[in-house]
Write an enzyme that holds these catalytic residues in place. Structure first.
Site, PDB file in Angstrom:
ATOM      1  N   ASP A  77       0.858  -1.181   0.000  1.00  0.00           N
ATOM      2  CA  ASP A  77       0.000   0.000   0.000  1.00  0.00           C
ATOM      3  C   ASP A  77       0.893   1.229   0.000  1.00  0.00           C
ATOM      4  OD1 ASP A  77      -2.294   1.663   0.239  1.00  0.00           O
ATOM      5  OD2 ASP A  77      -2.050   1.762   2.403  1.00  0.00           O
ATOM      6  N   SER A  78       0.283   2.375  -0.274  1.00  0.00           N
ATOM      7  CA  SER A  78       1.017   3.636  -0.241  1.00  0.00           C
ATOM      8  C   SER A  78       1.457   3.975   1.172  1.00  0.00           C
ATOM      9  CB  SER A  78       0.131   4.762  -0.772  1.00  0.00           C
ATOM     10  OG  SER A  78      -1.024   4.885   0.045  1.00  0.00           O
ATOM     11  N   CYS A 115      -4.329  -0.942  -2.155  1.00  0.00           N
ATOM     12  CA  CYS A 115      -4.374   0.512  -2.330  1.00  0.00           C
ATOM     13  C   CYS A 115      -5.299   0.794  -3.506  1.00  0.00           C
ATOM     14  CB  CYS A 115      -2.964   1.027  -2.626  1.00  0.00           C
ATOM     15  SG  CYS A 115      -2.857   2.770  -3.053  1.00  0.00           S
ATOM     16  N   GLU A 139      -1.570   8.476   8.437  1.00  0.00           N
ATOM     17  CA  GLU A 139      -0.157   8.069   8.473  1.00  0.00           C
ATOM     18  C   GLU A 139       0.531   8.563   9.746  1.00  0.00           C
ATOM     19  OE1 GLU A 139       1.994   6.286   6.268  1.00  0.00           O
ATOM     20  OE2 GLU A 139       0.140   5.583   5.361  1.00  0.00           O
ATOM     21  N   CYS A 152     -10.612   4.138  -0.204  1.00  0.00           N
ATOM     22  CA  CYS A 152      -9.182   4.181   0.122  1.00  0.00           C
ATOM     23  C   CYS A 152      -8.962   3.228   1.281  1.00  0.00           C
ATOM     24  CB  CYS A 152      -8.773   5.608   0.500  1.00  0.00           C
ATOM     25  SG  CYS A 152      -7.085   5.739   1.142  1.00  0.00           S
ATOM     26  N   HIS A 180      -6.924   3.269   3.570  1.00  0.00           N
ATOM     27  CA  HIS A 180      -6.629   3.947   4.839  1.00  0.00           C
ATOM     28  C   HIS A 180      -7.920   4.240   5.629  1.00  0.00           C
ATOM     29  CE1 HIS A 180      -2.623   4.790   3.158  1.00  0.00           C
ATOM     30  NE2 HIS A 180      -2.258   5.283   4.323  1.00  0.00           N
TER      31      HIS A 180
END
Length: 263
Positions: A11-12, A74, A152, A184, A186
């Site tokens: 993932d990013s 992602c 993050e 997303c 996240h």
């Protein structure tokens, strides 16, 4: 490829751990290697060619580690790079797309919201999926600008996060949505806050379980499912600070390893 080879996930950043949790829950004996490319997050504001290049880099790192299947955890990388990855490598590659279909099929108000990154909402794959399933439905698409960096940082319950989510959900509430699609990987980490801000009549959907089921099915189809019933190796690598990963995976801390790695 040996059936005991690991499942590779990238993932990013840390968000794809929401997908990893679903995969590990469904396939508890499979070895996994997770790459958090946090040094390059968020992918959502990058160009398509940058996203493809980063996705190739991550895939090649995981293949060098001996992975038997790659899960692109992602949405932005999937919607921009999945076709290139599948054409370039000969292992199965699983992607993740916003769960527009179930929301569109189940809505009774005929209005759904989609919260995603710019990179996902502007991609041709997203538009194709959206057009297929939302012909008679009102769709409120909102770019979740600023959400990934906060996640993050581990700032899940910060005032800034709350203010952004209030701003992003306001037009959705005005449009009387009854389903909110998280586009997303996240974003599942902010579901508790979203539930606080949204009425109980709004159902929040993410893609984690569907991706886990698809991964299992692909391993079965390719006869790559592990038959060993032993404690697996669960490895996590990040090219940034390890603290947020440790915090999000706290309940698994006794059985995982988290390391910083340059990639």
């Amino acid at each position: 490829m040996k059936t005991t080879a690991p499942i590779g996930i990238f993932d990013s950043g840390v968000g794809g751990t929401s997908i990893w949790k679903e995969i590990h829950k469904l396939l508890p004996y499979e070895h996994t290697i997770y790459l958090a490319d946090s040094a390059n997050a968020p992918y959502g504001n990058r160009t398509e060619s940058e996203i493809v290049a980063l996705s190739r880099k991550n895939t090649e790192v995981l293949l060098a580690m001996g992975c038997k299947i790659i899960v692109v955890a992602c949405n932005t990388a999937t919607t921009n790079a999945i076709d290139t990855l599948r054409a370039s490598y000969d292992v199965p590659i699983i992607g993740i797309e916003p769960a527009i279909k179930p929301a569109a099929l189940q809505t009774t108000t005929k209005s759904i919201g989609i919260l995603a990154t710019r990179g996902t909402l502007s991609s041709s794959l997203f538009h194709k999926t959206s057009e297929t399933f939302t012909k008679d439905i009102s769709v409120v698409e909102i770019i979740g600008e600023g959400l990934v960096p906060l996640i993050e940082e581990g700032a899940l319950n910060s005032l800034e996060m709350r203010q952004l989510l209030k701003k992003y959900t306001a037009p959705m509430l005005a449009a009387n949505i009854d389903y909110l699609v998280l586009g997303c990987s996240h974003y599942p980490y902010i579901i508790p806050l979203l539930q606080e801000l949204l009425p109980a009549s709004v159902t929040i959907i993410d893609s984690g379980e569907a991706v886990a089921r698809h991964t299992k099915k692909m391993l079965e189809t390719t006869k790559a499912l592990s038959e060993v019933r032993k404690t697996p190796a669960l490895q996590f690598y990040t090219n940034a600070d390890t603290q947020t990963l440790k915090s999000l995976l706290n309940k698994y801390s006794h059985k995982i390893s988290i390391e910083k790695l340059k990639f």
